[in-house]
Design a protein around this motif. Structure first.
Motif, short mmCIF file in Angstrom:
data_model
loop_
_atom_site.label_atom_id
_atom_site.label_comp_id
_atom_site.label_asym_id
_atom_site.label_seq_id
_atom_site.Cartn_x
_atom_site.Cartn_y
_atom_site.Cartn_z
N SER A 1 0.39 -1.16 3.16
CA SER A 1 1.85 -1.14 3.08
C SER A 1 2.29 0.32 2.97
O SER A 1 2.01 0.98 1.97
CB SER A 1 2.34 -1.93 1.86
N HIS A 2 2.93 0.80 4.03
CA HIS A 2 3.44 2.17 3.99
C HIS A 2 4.74 2.22 3.19
O HIS A 2 4.94 3.08 2.34
CB HIS A 2 3.67 2.68 5.41
N THR A 3 5.61 1.28 3.48
CA THR A 3 6.83 1.07 2.69
C THR A 3 7.04 -0.44 2.58
O THR A 3 6.40 -1.22 3.27
CB THR A 3 8.07 1.72 3.34
N HIS A 4 7.98 -0.85 1.73
CA HIS A 4 8.32 -2.26 1.64
C HIS A 4 9.78 -2.43 1.28
O HIS A 4 10.40 -1.52 0.73
CB HIS A 4 7.41 -2.99 0.64
N THR A 5 10.31 -3.61 1.59
CA THR A 5 11.74 -3.89 1.43
C THR A 5 11.91 -5.22 0.73
O THR A 5 11.32 -6.23 1.14
CB THR A 5 12.42 -3.96 2.82
N MET A 6 12.71 -5.25 -0.30
CA MET A 6 12.93 -6.49 -1.05
C MET A 6 14.14 -7.25 -0.53
O MET A 6 15.20 -6.66 -0.29
CB MET A 6 13.15 -6.17 -2.53
N VAL A 7 13.97 -8.58 -0.38
CA VAL A 7 15.08 -9.47 -0.02
C VAL A 7 15.10 -10.61 -1.03
O VAL A 7 14.37 -11.59 -0.89
CB VAL A 7 14.93 -10.01 1.41
N GLN B 1 0.84 6.80 -0.80
CA GLN B 1 2.20 6.29 -0.78
C GLN B 1 2.70 5.94 -2.18
O GLN B 1 3.45 6.69 -2.75
CB GLN B 1 2.38 5.11 0.17
N ASN B 2 2.31 4.80 -2.72
CA ASN B 2 2.87 4.36 -4.00
C ASN B 2 4.39 4.39 -3.98
O ASN B 2 5.03 4.71 -4.98
CB ASN B 2 2.32 5.20 -5.16
N ASP B 3 4.98 4.06 -2.80
CA ASP B 3 6.43 3.88 -2.76
C ASP B 3 6.79 2.72 -3.69
O ASP B 3 6.08 1.72 -3.75
CB ASP B 3 6.88 3.58 -1.34
N VAL B 4 7.91 2.85 -4.38
CA VAL B 4 8.20 1.99 -5.51
C VAL B 4 9.54 1.28 -5.35
O VAL B 4 10.52 1.86 -4.86
CB VAL B 4 8.17 2.81 -6.82
N THR B 5 9.60 0.00 -5.76
CA THR B 5 10.85 -0.73 -5.90
C THR B 5 10.82 -1.47 -7.23
O THR B 5 9.74 -1.72 -7.80
CB THR B 5 11.09 -1.75 -4.78
N ILE C 1 7.04 -2.93 -7.84
CA ILE C 1 6.09 -3.12 -6.75
C ILE C 1 5.76 -1.77 -6.12
O ILE C 1 6.65 -0.94 -5.90
CB ILE C 1 6.66 -4.08 -5.68
N LEU C 2 4.48 -1.55 -5.85
CA LEU C 2 4.00 -0.33 -5.21
C LEU C 2 3.42 -0.65 -3.84
O LEU C 2 2.71 -1.64 -3.67
CB LEU C 2 2.91 0.33 -6.06
N SER C 3 3.69 0.22 -2.88
CA SER C 3 3.07 0.15 -1.55
C SER C 3 1.80 0.98 -1.53
O SER C 3 1.82 2.17 -1.85
CB SER C 3 4.03 0.69 -0.49
N ILE C 4 0.70 0.36 -1.13
CA ILE C 4 -0.59 1.05 -1.05
C ILE C 4 -0.99 1.13 0.42
O ILE C 4 -1.26 0.11 1.06
CB ILE C 4 -1.68 0.30 -1.84
N ASP C 5 -1.05 2.34 0.95
CA ASP C 5 -1.36 2.54 2.36
C ASP C 5 -2.64 3.37 2.49
O ASP C 5 -2.65 4.44 3.10
CB ASP C 5 -0.19 3.24 3.07
N GLU C 6 -3.69 2.85 1.88
CA GLU C 6 -4.99 3.53 1.89
C GLU C 6 -6.05 2.52 1.47
O GLU C 6 -5.90 1.89 0.42
CB GLU C 6 -4.96 4.70 0.90
N GLY D 1 -2.52 -2.82 0.27
CA GLY D 1 -1.41 -3.76 0.31
C GLY D 1 -0.36 -3.46 -0.75
O GLY D 1 0.13 -2.33 -0.85
N LEU D 2 -0.02 -4.45 -1.59
CA LEU D 2 1.00 -4.32 -2.64
C LEU D 2 0.38 -4.52 -4.01
O LEU D 2 -0.47 -5.40 -4.19
CB LEU D 2 2.11 -5.36 -2.46
N ARG D 3 0.79 -3.71 -4.97
CA ARG D 3 0.44 -3.92 -6.38
C ARG D 3 1.72 -4.26 -7.14
O ARG D 3 2.78 -3.69 -6.87
CB ARG D 3 -0.20 -2.66 -6.97
#
Length: 446
Positions: free
Chosen positions: A163-169, A105-109, A116-121, A139-141
């Motif tokens: 964390s497959h994806t994540h959302t910032m609030v 994943q490493n989805d990024v915000t 922040i990176l999402s780590i799903d492994e 989790g999150l890096r």
């Protein structure tokens, strides 16, 4: 999505820019798509740059993922880490740095000086170089990106099922992060059953190394109907409207996020006839509509063909009426793809056109589509860009396609970063809208 079964003290950072490939062809009329090599596009779209993946993020498994933006910079996630691009000249992007930090994943915000990176492994530990030892962390890096040429790892948070994806609030001095992850995996140390929840991480902006989980709300008043996974795949927050829309594999959920640590369920949607995987959600600018996408087949199948119904692997448009979502129509790209092209609705964003509802969206090997859902019951495509089939059998194509300050940026799984320009009377007003930053899962009004 790709539903699939190094960051410590010092991540490996490189910064050797690679000149972009540019195309300057004159667009053909929309009725006769322009084609260059294996690239085809509608007459109102032009490819202005293409940045291939480069070492150390160009290995066989180093596929590009999500995108985020801040000022003159674009951040591109990759299974091998992430890349920082200078996009001050969109037709001539330049690599500022590349961080080697492998994980799925490493989805990024990005927010202020944090990435922040999402780590799903499951990994050997939170650090980027955690290759050895039992795989018991995901989790999150978190990185400090104050110096774009040398991002620094500052901490991590272990989350259940990763964390497959994540959302910032954002909320004052804290950044709340909603973690979406699939699960459970009964034999897994990191993802035990049950998993009918999301996780909320608080990141203190002045002490991000102290980030921690502060809530695990169960947002499912009724059990989900997906045989694939529980939990959520993707949550889009619209803090100004105090709303969020969660795509949770088997269901769509509308949330009240007035209290960001305690989201409340307003409505739960289920559609077992048309949806297999509720993948993502997008509000229109007024917050009066939600587009939910179905990632039929998990991103690895050819679903844009005559054998797949137009309501499957597509987008469903819902109007918000009296506080409740009501389905109005569906959209799926009208171009049939070949049987060896993985194609399904994936990540997209609004094009900020006042008084119109227009979206750009990735479709894997179906390419990039621009479509108008102002009429919820009759959405239509107004532009597209796509490549021909990948030369070898592979998961390929556009993972994410977002509009940012006059241009469309597409993160292509295998080909790298594409920059597109759309010139159309319907979308031209968007060129007057300037954003300071953009994270697609945290919507702001324009």
């Amino acid at each position: 999505m790709l539903l699939a079964s190094a960051c410590a003290a010092g991540p490996q950072v490189t910064g050797a820019p690679t000149p972009p490939t540019t195309t300057q062809e004159t667009s053909a009329p929309a009725s006769k798509p322009a084609q260059t090599g294996n690239v085809m596009m509608s007459g109102n779209i032009k490819q202005v740059a293409s940045m291939p993946r480069t070492a150390p993020l160009n290995g066989e498994d180093d596929i590009n993922t999500d995108l985020a933006f801040q000022g003159d910079y674009a951040y591109v996630g990759n299974f091998g880490g992430f890349t920082v691009y200078d996009i001050s000249e969109p037709a001539k992007p330049e690599i500022v740095s590349q961080v080697s930090c492998p994980a799925q994943q490493n989805d990024v915000t990005v927010y202020q000086n944090l990435l922040i990176l999402s780590i799903d492994e499951p990994r050997g530990g939170p650090e980027c170089d955690s290759k050895d030892g039992p795989r018991a962390w995901e989790g999150l890096r978190i990185f400090d990106i104050t110096d774009k040429k040398s991002p620094q790892y500052v901490g991590a948070v272990k989350t259940e099922c990763g964390s497959h994806t994540h959302t910032m609030v954002p909320n004052g001095e804290s950044l709340y992060v909603y973690v979406s992850s699939p699960g459970p995996e009964p034999e897994s140390e990191t993802c035990p059953p049950p998993h009918e929840l999301i996780q909320i991480v608080e990141v203190p902006l002045k002490a991000p190394q102290s980030a921690k989980i502060v809530a695990k709300p169960d947002i499912f008043p009724e059990r989900q109907h997906s045989d694939l996974a529980s939990g959520c795949h993707d949550i889009t927050a619209y803090p100004e409207k105090k709303l969020a829309a969660a795509a949770c594999f088997g269901d769509g959920v509308l949330l009240d996020i007035s209290d960001p640590v305690s989201p409340k369920v307003l409505q739960q949607l289920t559609d077992t006839e048309n949806f297999q995987i509720w993948h993502s959600a997008t509000f229109n600018n007024d917050g009066t509509k939600v587009v939910f996408s179905d990632e039929l087949g998990g991103g690895g199948q050819a679903t844009c063909d005559r054998n797949t119904p137009p309501t499957k692997g597509a987008n469903a448009v819902y109007d918000l009426v009296g506080g409740k979502l009501e389905r109005r129509g569906y959209f799926k790209i009208p171009r049939e793809q070949q049987e060896n092209e993985n194609c399904v609705a994936h990540n997209g964003s609004l094009i900020p056109v006042p008084d119109k509802d227009i979206m750009v969206q990735s479709w894997y090997q179906g390419g990039v589509s621009v479509w108008d859902f102002t009429d919820s019951s009759s959405p239509k495509e107004i532009g597209f860009f796509e490549r021909g089939p990948h030369p070898e059998p592979a998961i390929a194509g556009s993972w994410s396609a977002y509009y940012y300050n006059g241009y469309i940026y597409s993160s292509d799984i295998m080909e790298g970063l594409d920059v597109l320009e759309i010139n159309d009377p319907l979308t031209d007003p968007a060129k007057k809208v300037k954003m300071d930053d953009f994270n697609v899962q945290t919507q702001k009004s324009y």
